[in-house]
Design an enzyme around this catalytic site. Structure first.
Site: not given
Ligand code: NI
Length: 141
Positions: A19, A44, A38, A84-85
């Site tokens: 995200h 990341h 972030c 997921d992924h």
């Molecule tokens: Ni994060």
């Protein structure tokens, strides 16, 4: 009928996702200031830990609040499989336009689970890493 003890039961599921935290209405400088690393443009990753807690009396016949296999299946279908992924800013339709902080994810996940569990849903906890997590109990204020 005598009062039943009220218990809370929790199922833990995990998924990996990437995200980026930022506010598209802000200049990049302010996003860097508020979100730091972030706000990395390409995102990341985290190994997310999601804990779904249901609350209620244990059924006298089964000894269960709810069968955990059901909690597992629904949480998998509603949250783990779609996320997921994936890149949470881009790949998940129902997260579009949401800054995917743990706070916002906890609320979004709650909203996905509520139609299935109703009043039994007590708490959704989303953890990004062992140092920070967020808990939502459906309260508004
Ligand atoms: Ni994060």
């Amino acid at each position: 009928m005598p009062k039943q003890p009220i218990v809370e039961i929790t199922r833990v599921l995990t998924f990996a996702a990437s995200h980026r935290l930022y506010n598209p209405d802000w200049e990049n400088e302010r996003n860097d200031e508020v979100f730091g690393k972030c706000n990395n443009f390409y995102g990341h990753g985290h190994d997310y830990d999601v804990r779904v807690t249901l609350r209620g009396p244990a059924d006298p016949e089964t000894g269960m609040v709810i069968n955990l296999n059901i909690v597992d299946r629904i949480t998998r279908e509603e949250i783990v499989e779609p996320c997921d992924h994936k890149h949470l800013n881009h790949d998940v339709q129902w997260l579009r336009g949401i800054n995917p902080t743990t706070e916002n994810l906890a609320v979004a996940f709650w909203d996905r689970l509520l139609p299935h569990f109703g009043e039994a849903l007590y708490k959704v906890r989303v953890q990004e890493n062992p140092r920070n997590w967020c808990t939502y109990r459906g309260e508004k204020g």
